[in-house]
Write an enzyme that holds these catalytic residues in place. Structure first.
Site, PDB file in Angstrom:
ATOM      1  N   ASP A  68       0.848  -1.191   0.000  1.00 40.42           N
ATOM      2  CA  ASP A  68       0.000   0.000   0.000  1.00 40.42           C
ATOM      3  C   ASP A  68       0.885   1.243   0.000  1.00 40.42           C
ATOM      4  O   ASP A  68       1.907   1.279   0.691  1.00 40.42           O
ATOM      5  CB  ASP A  68      -0.910   0.036   1.221  1.00 40.42           C
TER       6      ASP A  68
HETATM    7  C1  LIG Z   1       2.582   8.781  -4.846  1.00 39.26           C
HETATM    8  C2  LIG Z   1       2.375   7.857  -6.010  1.00 39.26           C
HETATM    9  C3  LIG Z   1       1.417   6.857  -5.999  1.00 39.26           C
HETATM   10  N1  LIG Z   1       1.248   6.032  -7.075  1.00 39.26           N
HETATM   11  C4  LIG Z   1       0.215   4.963  -7.071  1.00 39.26           C
HETATM   12  C5  LIG Z   1       0.743   3.601  -6.626  1.00 39.26           C
HETATM   13  C6  LIG Z   1      -0.511   2.871  -6.210  1.00 39.26           C
HETATM   14  O1  LIG Z   1      -1.029   2.130  -7.326  1.00 39.26           O
HETATM   15  C7  LIG Z   1      -1.476   3.992  -5.843  1.00 39.26           C
HETATM   16  C8  LIG Z   1      -1.806   3.986  -4.374  1.00 39.26           C
HETATM   17  O2  LIG Z   1      -2.878   3.135  -4.145  1.00 39.26           O
HETATM   18  P1  LIG Z   1      -2.763   1.766  -3.331  1.00 39.26           P
HETATM   19  O3  LIG Z   1      -4.001   1.638  -2.486  1.00 39.26           O
HETATM   20  O4  LIG Z   1      -1.437   1.630  -2.674  1.00 39.26           O
HETATM   21  O5  LIG Z   1      -2.806   0.643  -4.472  1.00 39.26           O
HETATM   22  P2  LIG Z   1      -3.880   0.351  -5.592  1.00 39.26           P
HETATM   23  O6  LIG Z   1      -5.271   0.575  -5.079  1.00 39.26           O
HETATM   24  O7  LIG Z   1      -3.475   1.079  -6.842  1.00 39.26           O
HETATM   25  O8  LIG Z   1      -3.650  -1.197  -5.867  1.00 39.26           O
HETATM   26  P3  LIG Z   1      -3.810  -2.487  -4.878  1.00 39.26           P
HETATM   27  O9  LIG Z   1      -4.466  -2.068  -3.597  1.00 39.26           O
HETATM   28  O10 LIG Z   1      -4.644  -3.456  -5.676  1.00 39.26           O
HETATM   29  O11 LIG Z   1      -2.410  -2.976  -4.673  1.00 39.26           O
HETATM   30  O12 LIG Z   1      -0.833   5.223  -6.166  1.00 39.26           O
HETATM   31  C9  LIG Z   1       2.033   6.163  -8.205  1.00 39.26           C
HETATM   32  O13 LIG Z   1       1.855   5.420  -9.184  1.00 39.26           O
HETATM   33  N2  LIG Z   1       3.012   7.128  -8.219  1.00 39.26           N
HETATM   34  C10 LIG Z   1       3.222   7.993  -7.182  1.00 39.26           C
HETATM   35  O14 LIG Z   1       4.121   8.850  -7.267  1.00 39.26           O
END
Ligand SMILES: Cc1cn([C@H]2C[C@H](O)[C@@H](COP(=O)(O)OP(=O)(O)OP(=O)(O)O)O2)c(=O)[nH]c1=O
Length: 192
Positions: A68
């Site tokens: 997460d």
């Molecule tokens: C800060 C930041 C976040 N993110 C993304 C990564 C994660 O996919 C998302 C945060 O949400 P998460 O809840 O961590 O993940 P998700 O819902 O996409 O997937 P899952 O729970 O199925 O694993 O934000 C980026 O791609 N780049 C960035 O710089």
């Protein structure tokens, strides 16, 4: 033993690929990501990750990986924005300031779980109306914690980080490699 990526995030699949790991299956966890009352960002991120890895169905000897990513402005948790208006609100709050990005990774095998939190700092330049509106129009903020992604066009707003680029993007590759090896995943196969 099968390796299961417990994540629907394309970033996590890509970052695993960077270290040569291709999952046998991808199963997105379905959990309630609402923070508890007065919950702080790091304990929140750690708790949600532990819940994700517990929620993914797998055989006993399978290896399951979940993560997460939480954006934290002080004690405030910034999740994935519901809409463009909330993304704009987040971007204006982050503008001209430093914030933290926490990524927790959990690897489960049998009844054991290995988990690690990686905390990075990110500075966002002072944003202009033109920059914010142009970024919102790209739609890149969708599904991204804090309403931005460092690996996309918002990279132009980030002059400085301290920590792990891959962790900010969604999966810290160094720590992930360590957790996978701890769980017995054959990451670096010895030459015969
Ligand atoms: C800060 C930041 C976040 N993110 C993304 C990564 C994660 O996919 C998302 C945060 O949400 P998460 O809840 O961590 O993940 P998700 O819902 O996409 O997937 P899952 O729970 O199925 O694993 O934000 C980026 O791609 N780049 C960035 O710089």
């Amino acid at each position: 033993m099968a390796f299961i990526l417990g994540s629907g995030s394309p970033r996590r699949l890509e970052l695993l690929g960077q270290i040569g790991v291709v999952p046998d299956a991808v199963r997105a966890p379905d959990i309630d990501e609402t923070p508890l009352k007065a919950e702080l960002p790091r304990p929140y991120c750690n708790r949600v990750t532990a819940q994700k890895v517990a929620a993914v169905e797998a055989d006993f000897d399978d290896i399951v990986l979940c993560a997460d990513t939480t954006v934290a402005l002080g004690r405030r948790i910034m999740g994935k924005p519901d809409d463009a208006a909330q993304a704009a609100e987040y971007l204006w709050k982050l503008s001209g300031r430093r914030h933290r990005v926490i990524t927790s990774v959990a690897v489960k095998r049998g009844d054991r779980v290995w988990q690690k939190d990686v905390v990075s700092s990110v500075r966002v330049k002072a944003l202009s109306n033109v920059e914010v509106n142009a970024y919102l129009a790209t739609g890149d903020w969708q599904g991204k914690a804090g309403g931005y992604a460092i690996q996309g066009p918002a990279g132009a707003f980030i002059p400085w980080i301290s920590g792990s680029f891959s962790a900010i993007m969604g999966l810290p590759v160094t720590e992930t490699a360590g957790l996978l090896m701890a769980a017995g995943y054959p990451l670096y196969k010895e030459a015969p």
